[in-house]
Design a protein around this motif. Structure first.
Motif, PDB file in Angstrom:
ATOM      1  N   LEU A  90       0.832  -1.204   0.000  1.00 23.82           N
ATOM      2  CA  LEU A  90       0.000   0.000   0.000  1.00 23.82           C
ATOM      3  C   LEU A  90       0.866   1.254   0.000  1.00 23.82           C
ATOM      4  CD1 LEU A  90      -2.861  -1.160   2.370  1.00 23.82           C
ATOM      5  CD2 LEU A  90      -2.882  -0.910  -0.103  1.00 23.82           C
ATOM      6  N   GLY A  91       1.942   1.221   0.776  1.00 25.87           N
ATOM      7  CA  GLY A  91       2.865   2.351   0.772  1.00 25.87           C
ATOM      8  C   GLY A  91       3.447   2.575  -0.608  1.00 25.87           C
ATOM      9  N   ILE A  92       3.759   1.457  -1.271  1.00 17.78           N
ATOM     10  CA  ILE A  92       4.326   1.553  -2.612  1.00 17.78           C
ATOM     11  C   ILE A  92       3.341   2.231  -3.551  1.00 17.78           C
ATOM     12  CG2 ILE A  92       4.955   0.153  -4.615  1.00 17.78           C
ATOM     13  CD1 ILE A  92       6.203  -1.820  -2.637  1.00 17.78           C
ATOM     14  N   THR A  93       2.083   1.880  -3.423  1.00 11.35           N
ATOM     15  CA  THR A  93       1.082   2.487  -4.307  1.00 11.35           C
ATOM     16  C   THR A  93       1.039   3.996  -4.102  1.00 11.35           C
ATOM     17  OG1 THR A  93      -0.172   0.459  -3.976  1.00 11.35           O
ATOM     18  CG2 THR A  93      -1.279   2.231  -5.137  1.00 11.35           C
ATOM     19  N   VAL A  94       1.135   4.425  -2.854  1.00 10.20           N
ATOM     20  CA  VAL A  94       1.121   5.865  -2.581  1.00 10.20           C
ATOM     21  C   VAL A  94       2.341   6.548  -3.183  1.00 10.20           C
ATOM     22  CG1 VAL A  94       1.288   7.582  -0.760  1.00 10.20           C
ATOM     23  CG2 VAL A  94      -0.262   5.650  -0.494  1.00 10.20           C
ATOM     24  N   VAL A  95       3.518   5.974  -2.944  1.00  4.89           N
ATOM     25  CA  VAL A  95       4.745   6.554  -3.492  1.00  4.89           C
ATOM     26  C   VAL A  95       4.678   6.578  -5.012  1.00  4.89           C
ATOM     27  CG1 VAL A  95       7.243   6.282  -3.691  1.00  4.89           C
ATOM     28  CG2 VAL A  95       6.129   5.846  -1.519  1.00  4.89           C
ATOM     29  N   ALA A  96       4.154   5.492  -5.578  1.00  6.67           N
ATOM     30  CA  ALA A  96       4.036   5.430  -7.040  1.00  6.67           C
ATOM     31  C   ALA A  96       3.150   6.565  -7.542  1.00  6.67           C
ATOM     32  CB  ALA A  96       3.457   4.077  -7.456  1.00  6.67           C
ATOM     33  N   PHE A  97       2.063   6.827  -6.824  1.00  7.78           N
ATOM     34  CA  PHE A  97       1.162   7.902  -7.232  1.00  7.78           C
ATOM     35  C   PHE A  97       1.873   9.247  -7.215  1.00  7.78           C
ATOM     36  CE2 PHE A  97      -2.853   9.780  -8.018  1.00  7.78           C
ATOM     37  CZ  PHE A  97      -2.914  10.943  -7.281  1.00  7.78           C
ATOM     38  N   LEU A  98       2.646   9.487  -6.136  1.00 10.68           N
ATOM     39  CA  LEU A  98       3.357  10.762  -6.034  1.00 10.68           C
ATOM     40  C   LEU A  98       4.348  10.932  -7.178  1.00 10.68           C
ATOM     41  CD1 LEU A  98       3.982  10.809  -2.190  1.00 10.68           C
ATOM     42  CD2 LEU A  98       2.450  12.260  -3.511  1.00 10.68           C
ATOM     43  N   LEU A  99       5.098   9.890  -7.447  1.00 10.66           N
ATOM     44  CA  LEU A  99       6.091  10.001  -8.516  1.00 10.66           C
ATOM     45  C   LEU A  99       5.436  10.104  -9.882  1.00 10.66           C
ATOM     46  CD1 LEU A  99       8.733   7.712  -7.016  1.00 10.66           C
ATOM     47  CD2 LEU A  99       9.053  10.039  -7.718  1.00 10.66           C
ATOM     48  N   ALA A 100       4.308   9.411 -10.039  1.00 13.31           N
ATOM     49  CA  ALA A 100       3.584   9.539 -11.305  1.00 13.31           C
ATOM     50  C   ALA A 100       3.157  10.982 -11.512  1.00 13.31           C
ATOM     51  CB  ALA A 100       2.374   8.608 -11.308  1.00 13.31           C
ATOM     52  N   GLY A 101       2.763  11.619 -10.419  1.00  7.48           N
ATOM     53  CA  GLY A 101       2.379  13.028 -10.503  1.00  7.48           C
ATOM     54  C   GLY A 101       3.519  13.894 -10.993  1.00  7.48           C
ATOM     55  N   VAL A 102       4.710  13.588 -10.493  1.00 13.02           N
ATOM     56  CA  VAL A 102       5.882  14.352 -10.945  1.00 13.02           C
ATOM     57  C   VAL A 102       6.115  14.128 -12.436  1.00 13.02           C
ATOM     58  CG1 VAL A 102       8.382  14.564 -10.734  1.00 13.02           C
ATOM     59  CG2 VAL A 102       6.976  14.353  -8.698  1.00 13.02           C
ATOM     60  N   LEU A 103       5.935  12.885 -12.861  1.00  9.15           N
ATOM     61  CA  LEU A 103       6.118  12.586 -14.284  1.00  9.15           C
ATOM     62  C   LEU A 103       5.149  13.374 -15.141  1.00  9.15           C
ATOM     63  CD1 LEU A 103       6.739   8.751 -14.662  1.00  9.15           C
ATOM     64  CD2 LEU A 103       8.161  10.598 -15.501  1.00  9.15           C
ATOM     65  N   VAL A 104       3.871  13.354 -14.738  1.00  3.76           N
ATOM     66  CA  VAL A 104       2.842  14.051 -15.520  1.00  3.76           C
ATOM     67  C   VAL A 104       3.121  15.551 -15.530  1.00  3.76           C
ATOM     68  CG1 VAL A 104       0.415  14.670 -15.606  1.00  3.76           C
ATOM     69  CG2 VAL A 104       1.080  12.312 -15.161  1.00  3.76           C
ATOM     70  N   GLY A 105       3.365  16.088 -14.324  1.00  3.53           N
ATOM     71  CA  GLY A 105       3.646  17.512 -14.239  1.00  3.53           C
ATOM     72  C   GLY A 105       4.891  17.881 -15.020  1.00  3.53           C
ATOM     73  N   GLY A 106       5.877  16.991 -14.943  1.00  2.00           N
ATOM     74  CA  GLY A 106       7.119  17.260 -15.656  1.00  2.00           C
ATOM     75  C   GLY A 106       6.903  17.285 -17.157  1.00  2.00           C
ATOM     76  N   ASP A 107       6.093  16.353 -17.650  1.00  2.00           N
ATOM     77  CA  ASP A 107       5.780  16.355 -19.081  1.00  2.00           C
ATOM     78  C   ASP A 107       5.164  17.682 -19.486  1.00  2.00           C
ATOM     79  OD1 ASP A 107       4.829  12.881 -19.683  1.00  2.00           O
ATOM     80  OD2 ASP A 107       6.742  13.948 -19.775  1.00  2.00           O
ATOM     81  N   ARG A 108       4.240  18.175 -18.655  1.00  2.00           N
ATOM     82  CA  ARG A 108       3.562  19.436 -18.990  1.00  2.00           C
ATOM     83  C   ARG A 108       4.551  20.596 -18.992  1.00  2.00           C
ATOM     84  NH1 ARG A 108      -1.550  21.381 -18.540  1.00  2.00           N
ATOM     85  NH2 ARG A 108      -2.144  19.277 -19.167  1.00  2.00           N
ATOM     86  N   ILE A 109       5.444  20.604 -18.000  1.00  2.00           N
ATOM     87  CA  ILE A 109       6.430  21.690 -17.958  1.00  2.00           C
ATOM     88  C   ILE A 109       7.272  21.645 -19.222  1.00  2.00           C
ATOM     89  CG2 ILE A 109       8.312  22.756 -16.719  1.00  2.00           C
ATOM     90  CD1 ILE A 109       7.649  21.338 -14.304  1.00  2.00           C
ATOM     91  N   GLN A 110       7.632  20.445 -19.594  1.00  2.00           N
ATOM     92  CA  GLN A 110       8.474  20.309 -20.773  1.00  2.00           C
ATOM     93  C   GLN A 110       7.756  20.851 -21.995  1.00  2.00           C
ATOM     94  OE1 GLN A 110       8.452  16.579 -22.598  1.00  2.00           O
ATOM     95  NE2 GLN A 110       9.203  17.720 -24.351  1.00  2.00           N
ATOM     96  N   MET A 111       6.469  20.505 -22.110  1.00  2.00           N
ATOM     97  CA  MET A 111       5.739  20.943 -23.305  1.00  2.00           C
ATOM     98  C   MET A 111       5.485  22.433 -23.303  1.00  2.00           C
ATOM     99  SD  MET A 111       2.912  18.172 -24.507  1.00  2.00           S
ATOM    100  CE  MET A 111       2.166  18.016 -22.906  1.00  2.00           C
ATOM    101  N   SER A 112       5.003  22.929 -22.138  1.00  2.23           N
ATOM    102  CA  SER A 112       4.559  24.323 -22.154  1.00  2.23           C
ATOM    103  C   SER A 112       5.698  25.306 -21.929  1.00  2.23           C
ATOM    104  CB  SER A 112       3.471  24.538 -21.096  1.00  2.23           C
ATOM    105  OG  SER A 112       4.059  24.418 -19.813  1.00  2.23           O
ATOM    106  N   MET A 113       6.807  24.845 -21.335  1.00  2.22           N
ATOM    107  CA  MET A 113       7.867  25.804 -21.057  1.00  2.22           C
ATOM    108  C   MET A 113       9.128  25.506 -21.847  1.00  2.22           C
ATOM    109  SD  MET A 113       7.392  26.316 -16.960  1.00  2.22           S
ATOM    110  CE  MET A 113       8.434  27.752 -16.900  1.00  2.22           C
ATOM    111  N   GLY A 114       9.053  24.503 -22.690  1.00  9.78           N
ATOM    112  CA  GLY A 114      10.180  24.238 -23.565  1.00  9.78           C
ATOM    113  C   GLY A 114      11.429  23.745 -22.867  1.00  9.78           C
ATOM    114  N   LEU A 115      11.254  23.104 -21.728  1.00 11.09           N
ATOM    115  CA  LEU A 115      12.433  22.558 -21.050  1.00 11.09           C
ATOM    116  C   LEU A 115      12.811  21.229 -21.691  1.00 11.09           C
ATOM    117  CD1 LEU A 115      11.489  23.420 -17.401  1.00 11.09           C
ATOM    118  CD2 LEU A 115      13.649  24.005 -18.490  1.00 11.09           C
ATOM    119  N   PRO A 116      14.059  20.805 -21.511  1.00 14.43           N
ATOM    120  CA  PRO A 116      14.475  19.543 -22.124  1.00 14.43           C
ATOM    121  C   PRO A 116      13.575  18.382 -21.698  1.00 14.43           C
ATOM    122  CG  PRO A 116      16.351  20.644 -21.141  1.00 14.43           C
ATOM    123  CD  PRO A 116      15.166  21.481 -20.836  1.00 14.43           C
TER     124      PRO A 116
END
Lengths: 314, 368
Positions: free
Chosen positions: B298-324
C-alpha cells in the motif's frame, strides 16, 4: 568461413582492446573500491556522467585531455556521493549505488540534451607508436591504439603491483577482508574506504570518456548501454585482481568487436541477436566465475558490502 | 519513552514520526535542487512548479493521467518488493515488463474478434506467464549456478529489449506500417476506459487489487510469512524446515508476473499495441519506489502515485515551457535520491543476506 581471414582476426583483436578499454577502466576502479570493502553499483551512472562531461568539455574546448580530466572529475564527484552515503552514513550500499545509477542516467540525459548527436572531431584519435606499430600483427593490435588505451596499458599493471606488492596494497586488502584488524593497526578505515570509493568513481568516469571520446565520439543518451554493469560483473570474474580484469575486459571487447564485424560482413544473423552478445557473454561469465570450485579459489573480500562500525568489533 | 509533557513533545511523539518529517524534508530539498536546475535552463522555477502541480493534481484529466502512470510503477514496485522481501534482488522488472507486454499484444491479436472478457483474461495470463518465465531464467541462474541475480536480471533487461526489437522489426511487425510496432489491438483487447474523455482505464483497479492482495498475502497468509522469513534470516528459515528454494522461486516468478502484468496494462490500456518504447524506465524507477515505500504494497502504491504526478507535471512543464524532455525523469530522480538520503535517518534498513547458507569451507559446498 571465408570471412575469417588472418586480417580479420587481427582487426578483431585490435578492436577488442579498443572496445574493452572503457570497461577496463571501470572494472579497475571497481576492483579497488570493492577491495576496500565497499560495493559500488553506481558505476553505470558514473560512466554516463563521465562520458557526458568528457564530451561536453571537449566540444567546448577542442581538447580531449581537458575532457578526460572533466570525466574523471565527474566520476569522482559521484563517487564522493556514494562514499558519503555508504561509508559516512553507513547506508545500504546496494540501494545507494542503484540510486546513483538511476540518478546519473537521468541527470546525464537531462544535461546532455543540447549536445546529442553533435559531431565531436577532437577525440582521442589513433596514436601509433613509432617503430612498434610496424611489428606484424602485434603492432596493429597493440600499438595503433589511442592515448587512453596506452594509459590503461600502464594503469592495470601499476594497480596490480600496488595491490599485491606494496604496503599500501596490504592495508587495502586488510580493509576489505578484516577492517577490524586494519582499525587496530591504526588505519583510518572510513577515510581510506571513502578514498578508494572516490578513486573507483573517477576511473568509472574515465571509462565513460573512453567511450565518448574514443570508441563512440560524441554524446547520445545512454551511450554506455550497460557497460557499467558489465564492469561490475567482470570484477567477480577477475577475482578482484587487476591483472585478470584486463583479460575479462578484452574478452568482452572481443565479443563486442566480433558482433560488429560479423554484422559488417553481412553474416545472416539479425543485428538484434548480435547486439545481445555482450550481455549473454556477461551472464556466462558470471555463471563460470561463481561456480563453487571457482568461488573457493577466488573469494570476494570478506567484508565487502558491510558497513564498518568500530562499536561492532567483538 | 516518558509521556509527552508539552504540546511540542506530543506533536513530536505522535504526529510527526521521523520518517514522515525526513520524507517531507527530502521532497522539499529535491524541489529546491530542481528549481536551481530549472533556473539554470533559463526558466522560472515558480511558474514551473505551479504548472507541475496544476497539471498533475489540478484537474480530472490531470488526475487520470497521474493514475495512469501509477499503474506500472505500482505493479512493478509491488513485484520487486515481494522479491526483495525474500532476499531476491530482482532488478529485471523493466525487461519482464517488455516481455509481458509483447506477450499480451500477441495474445490479443491472436484472439481478435473474441469476447472482451475472454481476450483480456487471456492477455493477462499470457503477460504474467511471459514475465514470470523471463524472471525464471534469472532464477535458474541463481539457484543452479549461484549467479548473482542483481546483475543477471539487468543483463536480461538489455537482452529483452533487443529481443523485443527483433520481434517488432520482424515477425510481430504490423504489416501495414514501417514502424517497429505490432498491429493495433481491436476494441476487445483494450482495457475499458473508466472516465469518459480521459485515458483512465481499468488498469488502476488492477493495481489497487494487486496491492491489497499482496498486503494480505504478506501478513495474513502462511506462505507470505514464509517469504518474509526467508528474506530476514534464510538460515533460520532453512532450519525451521521451510522449503527455501521453492520460496525463492516464488519470489522470482511473482516479481516477473507482476512486471509482465504492468506490461499488459501499458499495452492494453495506454498504447493499444506493443511498441519499442513501451516503458520510460518504469521497471528501474519501481526499484526505488519499492524501497521508499518500505516494501509495503500500500505504501508503494502511494509513493508510485506521487512520482507519477511528478512525471505528468514534468511532461507538462516540458511541453509548455520548452524545457528539455528529460526534466521529468530527472526531477523524479532527484526526489528519489533525497528520499533515499532521508531514509537513512530512519530506523528501517534492508540487509542483503545470502539465500542459501554459505558453505562452511570444508567441502560442504556440494551440498548446497
Amino acid at each position: 568461413m571465408d570471412v575469417v581471414t588472418p586480417a580479420f582476426v587481427v582487426s578483431v583483436l585490435a578492436a577488442a582492446i579498443a572496445y574493452g578499454t572503457a570497461i577496463l577502466f571501470a572494472s579497475l576502479g571497481e576492483v579497488m573500491t570493492e577491495r576496500s570493502g565497499v560495493l559500488n553499483l553506481g558505476v553505470e551512472g558514473m560512466m554516463l556522467m563521465g562520458a557526458l562531461a568528457g564530451a561536453a568539455i571537449t566540444l567546448g574546448s577542442g581538447n580531449p585531455w581537458l575532457g578526460a580530466l572533466a570525466a574523471i572529475g565527474a566520476g569522482a564527484a559521484m563517487g564522493s556521493i556514494h562514499a558519503l552515503l555508504a561509508v559516512g552514513l553507513r547506508a545500504n550500499q546496494v540501494v545507494s549505488g542503484l540510486a546513483l545509477t538511476l540518478f546519473g542516467t537521468g541527470l546525464s540525459a537531462f544535461l546532455g540534451q543540447s549536445i546529442v548527436g553533435a559531431p565531436l572531431r577532437d577525440d582521442f584519435g589513433r596514436l601509433p607508436v613509432p617503430g612498434l606499430e610496424d611489428i606484424p600483427a602485434l603492432g596493429r593490435i597493440l600499438f595503433q591504439q589511442n592515448a587512453l588505451v596506452y594509459i590503461s596499458f600502464a594503469l592495470a599493471p601499476a594497480l596490480w603491483f600496488y595491490v599485491y606488492k606494496t604496503r599500501a596494497g596490504l592495508r587495502l586488502r586488510a580493509l576489505g577482508e578484516r577492517p577490524e584488524a586494519a582499525d587496530a593497526m591504526g588505519v583510518d578505515v572510513s577515510r581510506l574506504r571513502a578514498a578508494y570509493t572516490i578513486f573507483g568513481g573517477a576511473l568509472a568516469g574515465l571509462g565513460g570518456a573512453a567511450i565518448s571520446l574514443a570508441t563512440n565520439p560524441g554524446w547520445t543518451e545512454n551511450i554506455t548501454a550497460g557497460r557499467g554493469w558489465i564492469a561490475v560483473a567482470l570484477v567477480i570474474f577477475a577475482g578482484w585482481n587487476p591483472a585478470r580484469a584486463v583479460l575479462g575486459a578484452y574478452l568482452f571487447g572481443g565479443v563486442e568487436a566480433l558482433g560488429f564485424r560479423l554484422q559488417g560482413a553481412g553474416v545472416a544473423v539479425s543485428p538484434f541477436f548480435l547486439n545481445m552478445l555482450p550481455y549473454l557473454f556477461t551472464i556466462l561469465v558470471l555463471v563460470f566465475a561463481t561456480r563453487p570450485s571457482a568461488r573457493r579459489k577466488m573469494g570476494a573480500p570478506a567484508a565487502l558490502g558491510v558497513p564498518y562500525q568500530r562499536e561492532d568489533r567483538g | 519513552m516518558t509521556a509527552p509533557s508539552t504540546a511540542a513533545d506530543f506533536v513530536r511523539a505522535y504526529l510527526l514520526p521521523r520518517s514522515v518529517l525526513s520524507g517531507l524534508a527530502a521532497v522539499l530539498l529535491a524541489f529546491a535542487v530542481g528549481a536551481m536546475l530549472i533556473a539554470l535552463a533559463g526558466r522560472d522555477p515558480v511558474a514551473a512548479y505551479a504548472t507541475l502541480f496544476q497539471a498533475s493534481l489540478g484537474s480530472a484529466n490531470g488526475l487520470s493521467e497521474t493514475a495512469l502512470r501509477t499503474v506500472p510503477l505500482a505493479l512493478c514496485g509491488i513485484g520487486i518488493a515481494l522479491a526483495f522481501r525474500a532476499g531476491v534482488f530482482n532488478t529485471g522488472a523493466e525487461g519482464q515488463l517488455f516481455i509481458g507486454g509483447t506477450a499480451a499484444a500477441w495474445v490479443g491479436l491472436q484472439l481478435a474478434g473474441q469476447p472482451q472478457a475472454l481476450v483480456l483474461t487471456a492477455m493477462i495470463i499470457g503477460a504474467a506467464i511471459a514475465g514470470a518465465a523471463w524472471s525464471g531464467i534469472a532464477a535458474i541462474l541463481k539457484l543452479k549456478f549461484r549467479a548473482d541475480e542483481l546483475i543477471t536480471t539487468i543483463m536480461l533487461n538489455y537482452i529483452a529489449i533487443y529481443l523485443v526489437g527483433y520481434l517488432l522489426h520482424g515477425p510481430l511487425q504490423d504489416p501495414t506500417s514501417p514502424l517497429a510496432q505490432t498491429a493495433r489491438l481491436g476494441a476487445e483487447a483494450r482495457l475499458p476506459v473508466l472516465l469518459e474523455g480521459s485515458r483512465l482505464n481499468a488498469g488502476i483497479i488492477i493495481a489497487v487489487v494487486v496491492a491489497l492482495v499482496a498486503q494480505l498475502y504478506l501478513w495474513r497468509a502462511v506462505d507470505g510469512f514464509r517469504l518474509r522469513a526467508v528474506g530476514e534470516n534464510p538460515r533460520a528459515a532453512l532450519n525451521a524446515g521451510m522449503n527455501v528454494k521453492r520460496i525463492v522461486w516464488t519470489a522470482f516468478l511473482a516479481c516477473g508476473a507482476l512486471a509482465g502484468l504492468a506490461g499488459f496494462t501499458e499495452v492494453a490500456g495506454v498504447q493499444r499495441r506493443m511498441i519499442e518504447n513501451l516503458s520510460p524506465g518504469y521497471g528501474y524507477t519501481a526499484i526505488i519506489v519499492a524501497w521508499v515505500g518500505r516494501l509495503h504494497p500500500l505504501g508503494i502504491t502511494v509513493v508510485a502515485f506521487l512520482l507519477a504526478g511528478v512525471l505528468v507535471g514534468g511532461d507538462r512543464i516540458q511541453m509548455s515551457m520548452g524545457l528539455p524532455a528529460a526534466i521529468a525523469p530527472m526531477l523524479q530522480g532527484i526526489i528519489l535520491f533525497f528520499l533515499l538520503g532521508g531514509e537513512l535517518l530512519t530506523r528501517y534498513r534492508l540487509v542483503r543476506t545470502p539465500i542459501v547458507p554459505p558453505a562452511a569451507g570444508a567441502g560442504a559446498g556440494a551440498g548446497d
